[in-house]
Enzyme design. Structure first.
Site, PDB file in Angstrom:
ATOM      1  N   SER A   1      -7.253  -1.421 -12.930  1.00 63.01           N
ATOM      2  CA  SER A   1      -6.594  -0.867 -14.119  1.00 63.01           C
ATOM      3  C   SER A   1      -7.593  -0.256 -15.105  1.00 63.01           C
ATOM      4  O   SER A   1      -8.643  -0.844 -15.390  1.00 63.01           O
ATOM      5  CB  SER A   1      -5.791  -1.973 -14.819  1.00 63.01           C
ATOM      6  N   LEU A   2      -7.235   0.907 -15.659  1.00 61.56           N
ATOM      7  CA  LEU A   2      -8.076   1.570 -16.662  1.00 61.56           C
ATOM      8  C   LEU A   2      -7.686   1.119 -18.076  1.00 61.56           C
ATOM      9  O   LEU A   2      -8.339   1.480 -19.046  1.00 61.56           O
ATOM     10  CB  LEU A   2      -7.925   3.091 -16.548  1.00 61.56           C
ATOM     11  N   SER A   3      -6.610   0.333 -18.178  1.00 61.75           N
ATOM     12  CA  SER A   3      -6.121  -0.053 -19.507  1.00 61.75           C
ATOM     13  C   SER A   3      -7.104  -0.923 -20.296  1.00 61.75           C
ATOM     14  O   SER A   3      -7.237  -0.722 -21.515  1.00 61.75           O
ATOM     15  CB  SER A   3      -4.764  -0.765 -19.388  1.00 61.75           C
TER      16      SER A   3
ATOM     17  N   LYS B   1       7.247  -5.362 -13.686  1.00 57.99           N
ATOM     18  CA  LYS B   1       7.940  -4.690 -14.795  1.00 57.99           C
ATOM     19  C   LYS B   1       9.422  -5.074 -14.915  1.00 57.99           C
ATOM     20  O   LYS B   1       9.973  -5.047 -16.007  1.00 57.99           O
ATOM     21  CB  LYS B   1       7.824  -3.165 -14.654  1.00 57.99           C
TER      22      LYS B   1
ATOM     23  N   ASN C   1       7.219  -2.377 -19.798  1.00 56.50           N
ATOM     24  CA  ASN C   1       5.777  -2.264 -19.517  1.00 56.50           C
ATOM     25  C   ASN C   1       4.935  -2.740 -20.698  1.00 56.50           C
ATOM     26  O   ASN C   1       3.714  -2.681 -20.648  1.00 56.50           O
ATOM     27  CB  ASN C   1       5.392  -0.818 -19.140  1.00 56.50           C
TER      28      ASN C   1
ATOM     29  N   ASP D   1       6.366   3.828 -20.869  1.00 54.98           N
ATOM     30  CA  ASP D   1       6.079   4.782 -19.781  1.00 54.98           C
ATOM     31  C   ASP D   1       6.778   6.117 -20.039  1.00 54.98           C
ATOM     32  O   ASP D   1       6.220   7.183 -19.802  1.00 54.98           O
ATOM     33  CB  ASP D   1       6.550   4.219 -18.430  1.00 54.98           C
TER      34      ASP D   1
ATOM     35  N   GLY E   1      10.802  12.679  -6.783  1.00 56.71           N
ATOM     36  CA  GLY E   1      10.593  11.235  -6.601  1.00 56.71           C
ATOM     37  C   GLY E   1      11.724  10.441  -7.212  1.00 56.71           C
ATOM     38  O   GLY E   1      12.448  10.944  -8.089  1.00 56.71           O
ATOM     39  N   ALA E   2      11.880   9.212  -6.703  1.00 57.33           N
ATOM     40  CA  ALA E   2      12.982   8.369  -7.190  1.00 57.33           C
ATOM     41  C   ALA E   2      12.525   6.918  -7.370  1.00 57.33           C
ATOM     42  O   ALA E   2      13.318   5.990  -7.267  1.00 57.33           O
ATOM     43  CB  ALA E   2      14.160   8.453  -6.212  1.00 57.33           C
TER      44      ALA E   2
ATOM     45  N   ARG F   1      18.044   6.035  -2.003  1.00 61.00           N
ATOM     46  CA  ARG F   1      17.343   5.704  -3.245  1.00 61.00           C
ATOM     47  C   ARG F   1      17.521   6.828  -4.281  1.00 61.00           C
ATOM     48  O   ARG F   1      17.757   6.585  -5.464  1.00 61.00           O
ATOM     49  CB  ARG F   1      15.857   5.493  -2.926  1.00 61.00           C
TER      50      ARG F   1
ATOM     51  N   TYR G   1      -2.968  10.545 -11.084  1.00 60.22           N
ATOM     52  CA  TYR G   1      -4.132  10.851 -11.922  1.00 60.22           C
ATOM     53  C   TYR G   1      -5.475  10.736 -11.204  1.00 60.22           C
ATOM     54  O   TYR G   1      -6.519  10.989 -11.804  1.00 60.22           O
ATOM     55  CB  TYR G   1      -4.128  10.032 -13.223  1.00 60.22           C
TER      56      TYR G   1
HETATM   57  P1  NDP Z   1       7.280   4.044  -6.373  1.00 62.57           P
HETATM   58  O1  NDP Z   1       6.706   3.420  -5.160  1.00 62.57           O
HETATM   59  O2  NDP Z   1       8.277   3.297  -7.179  1.00 62.57           O
HETATM   60  O3  NDP Z   1       7.942   5.468  -5.960  1.00 62.57           O
HETATM   61  C1  NDP Z   1       7.229   6.384  -5.178  1.00 62.57           C
HETATM   62  C2  NDP Z   1       8.060   7.643  -4.951  1.00 62.57           C
HETATM   63  O4  NDP Z   1       7.220   8.518  -4.190  1.00 62.57           O
HETATM   64  C3  NDP Z   1       9.338   7.421  -4.151  1.00 62.57           C
HETATM   65  O5  NDP Z   1      10.347   8.287  -4.606  1.00 62.57           O
HETATM   66  C4  NDP Z   1       8.899   7.824  -2.737  1.00 62.57           C
HETATM   67  O6  NDP Z   1       9.908   8.370  -1.945  1.00 62.57           O
HETATM   68  C5  NDP Z   1       7.959   8.961  -3.039  1.00 62.57           C
HETATM   69  N1  NDP Z   1       7.060   9.235  -1.927  1.00 62.57           N
HETATM   70  C6  NDP Z   1       6.046   8.478  -1.453  1.00 62.57           C
HETATM   71  N2  NDP Z   1       5.462   9.092  -0.414  1.00 62.57           N
HETATM   72  C7  NDP Z   1       6.128  10.264  -0.229  1.00 62.57           C
HETATM   73  C8  NDP Z   1       5.983  11.343   0.695  1.00 62.57           C
HETATM   74  N3  NDP Z   1       5.056  11.337   1.639  1.00 62.57           N
HETATM   75  N4  NDP Z   1       6.840  12.388   0.572  1.00 62.57           N
HETATM   76  C9  NDP Z   1       7.789  12.411  -0.391  1.00 62.57           C
HETATM   77  N5  NDP Z   1       7.979  11.417  -1.282  1.00 62.57           N
HETATM   78  C10 NDP Z   1       7.147  10.352  -1.197  1.00 62.57           C
HETATM   79  O7  NDP Z   1       6.015   4.466  -7.255  1.00 62.57           O
HETATM   80  P2  NDP Z   1       5.927   4.753  -8.830  1.00 62.57           P
HETATM   81  O8  NDP Z   1       7.123   5.516  -9.269  1.00 62.57           O
HETATM   82  O9  NDP Z   1       5.553   3.517  -9.535  1.00 62.57           O
HETATM   83  O10 NDP Z   1       4.620   5.691  -8.864  1.00 62.57           O
HETATM   84  C11 NDP Z   1       4.601   6.995  -8.280  1.00 62.57           C
HETATM   85  C12 NDP Z   1       3.229   7.594  -8.488  1.00 62.57           C
HETATM   86  O11 NDP Z   1       2.941   7.733  -9.860  1.00 62.57           O
HETATM   87  C13 NDP Z   1       2.062   6.780  -7.932  1.00 62.57           C
HETATM   88  O12 NDP Z   1       1.188   7.680  -7.320  1.00 62.57           O
HETATM   89  C14 NDP Z   1       1.398   6.181  -9.140  1.00 62.57           C
HETATM   90  O13 NDP Z   1      -0.006   6.031  -8.985  1.00 62.57           O
HETATM   91  C15 NDP Z   1       1.674   7.210 -10.195  1.00 62.57           C
HETATM   92  N6  NDP Z   1       1.805   6.627 -11.536  1.00 62.57           N
HETATM   93  C16 NDP Z   1       1.174   7.249 -12.573  1.00 62.57           C
HETATM   94  C17 NDP Z   1       1.310   6.757 -13.845  1.00 62.57           C
HETATM   95  C18 NDP Z   1       0.608   7.428 -14.974  1.00 62.57           C
HETATM   96  O14 NDP Z   1       0.567   6.868 -16.060  1.00 62.57           O
HETATM   97  N7  NDP Z   1       0.076   8.611 -14.804  1.00 62.57           N
HETATM   98  C19 NDP Z   1       2.128   5.578 -14.144  1.00 62.57           C
HETATM   99  C20 NDP Z   1       2.765   5.010 -12.979  1.00 62.57           C
HETATM  100  C21 NDP Z   1       2.592   5.534 -11.730  1.00 62.57           C
HETATM  101  P3  NDP Z   1      11.266   7.658  -1.461  1.00 62.57           P
HETATM  102  O15 NDP Z   1      12.323   8.438  -2.135  1.00 62.57           O
HETATM  103  O16 NDP Z   1      11.256   7.862   0.016  1.00 62.57           O
HETATM  104  O17 NDP Z   1      11.215   6.218  -1.853  1.00 62.57           O
END
Ligand code: NDP
Length: 278
Positions: free
Chosen positions: A20-22, A69, A90, A109, A132-133, A160, A219
């Site tokens: 964590s960078l926090s 969370k 969070n 968030d 994404g979901a 999802r 990031y």
């Molecule tokens: P989750 O695991 O809850 O969700 C991940 C999402 O990515 C799902 O919708 C999943 O698809 C999709 N996904 C993963 N691999 C693929 C792929 N190959 N092709 C298409 N879709 C894909 O993760 P989070 O929502 O917690 O985090 C998502 C990203 O955001 C991470 O990389 C995390 O590091 C980053 N993040 C950044 C933050 C910031 O402050 N900048 C804060 C929190 C997270 P599916 O629909 O199939 O489940």
């Protein structure tokens, strides 16, 4: 840093937390404001026990990260209505209400995503396409609705994606078919773009050009393939560090009631990511 009997303790609970960078970001912010506060990473397996620990040790506030969370919510005395709607907390703050000490839960968030977007575009009346979901897409979706934007969701797994779209009251599109609906803002909330998919973009390279602002919440690396495509197309590109930064800024301001030293916090994150990439 001086630690004494008056030092106030903050921290982050999650598992893992070693990456964590926090801690670096919040400790630098406390130091910059001359606050006698410390922020510690706590790797937590048993959320209930950790929450009892927070109460017993009078810890002033914690960040909450994956995978806790949702689980922390059952152990709080109060939950902010937006966090309740998002279904995730969070940030926890120890507060006094009518003589009682309460642990209160918030979600910053969504502010982390909304604040850097608001610096570039008026959200009210804009349409944002969220890729994404997962948990982040959920927080960002509710945040954008809160800010008055229209949202559309595109993701990989239909069940999802449809569930989240139903909760957000928006339309869902399958990501794999390559059709990305039109809008002004494109946000990647998938993990595509970070290792092991650091050379991939969630959308074909001609797509970013159709949007005014493109935000990637991944990031590491700081400039993902999607953001490089966006920059080449002349879009405004916002990287994931800004979301990390502004969710932390909102936490800091909630805990201290003071304006956060945003530039110092941004520098800490940039340095940490640059060193990590070397
Ligand atoms: P989750 O695991 O809850 O969700 C991940 C999402 O990515 C799902 O919708 C999943 O698809 C999709 N996904 C993963 N691999 C693929 C792929 N190959 N092709 C298409 N879709 C894909 O993760 P989070 O929502 O917690 O985090 C998502 C990203 O955001 C991470 O990389 C995390 O590091 C980053 N993040 C950044 C933050 C910031 O402050 N900048 C804060 C929190 C997270 P599916 O629909 O199939 O489940």
């Amino acid at each position: 840093m001086k630690i004494d009997g008056k030092t106030r303790t903050y921290g982050i609970i999650g598992n893992p937390v070693s990456h964590s960078l926090s801690p670096a970001m919040h400790n630098a912010a406390f130091a910059a404001l001359g606050k006698n506060c410390i922020y510690i990473p706590f790797c937590v397996e048993d959320v209930g026990a950790a929450m009892q620990g927070l109460r017993g040790l009078k810890i002033k506030g914690v960040s909450v990260t994956i995978p806790h969370k949702e689980a922390v919510m059952a152990h709080l005395d109060r939950i902010d209505p937006v966090a309740e709607r998002i279904g995730a907390v969070n940030t926890i703050k120890r507060e006094q209400h009518h003589g009682s000490t309460l642990l209160c839960g918030y979600n910053t968030d969504w502010l982390g995503a909304v604040r850097p977007l608001q610096e570039q575009i008026q959200l009210k009346g804009s349409r944002a396409v969220i890729l994404g979901a997962g948990g982040s897409a959920r927080a960002i979706g509710f945040g954008l609705l809160e800010a008055g934007a229209e949202i559309l969701l595109c993701s990989r797994t239909a069940s999802r994606g449809r569930n989240l779209a139903a909760d957000l009251g928006c339309e869902w599109f399958p990501l794999a078919e390559g059709f990305i609906p039109e809008g002004q803002i494109l946000i990647n909330a998938t993990s595509v773009g970070m290792a092991p998919l650091q050379d991939k973009s969630p959308v074909p390279e001609n797509i970013p050009a159709k949007f005014k602002v493109v935000m990637d919440i991944v990031y590491v690396p700081a400039t993902t393939r999607l953001l490089a495509d966006a920059q080449r197309s002349g879009c405004i590109a916002i990287n994931g560090l800004e979301m990390l930064l502004y969710q932390g800024v909102a936490q800091f301001e909630l805990w201290t009631g003071l304006p956060a030293p945003v530039e110092i916090m941004r520098q800490v994150l940039l340095e940490a990511v640059t060193i990590g990439e070397e």
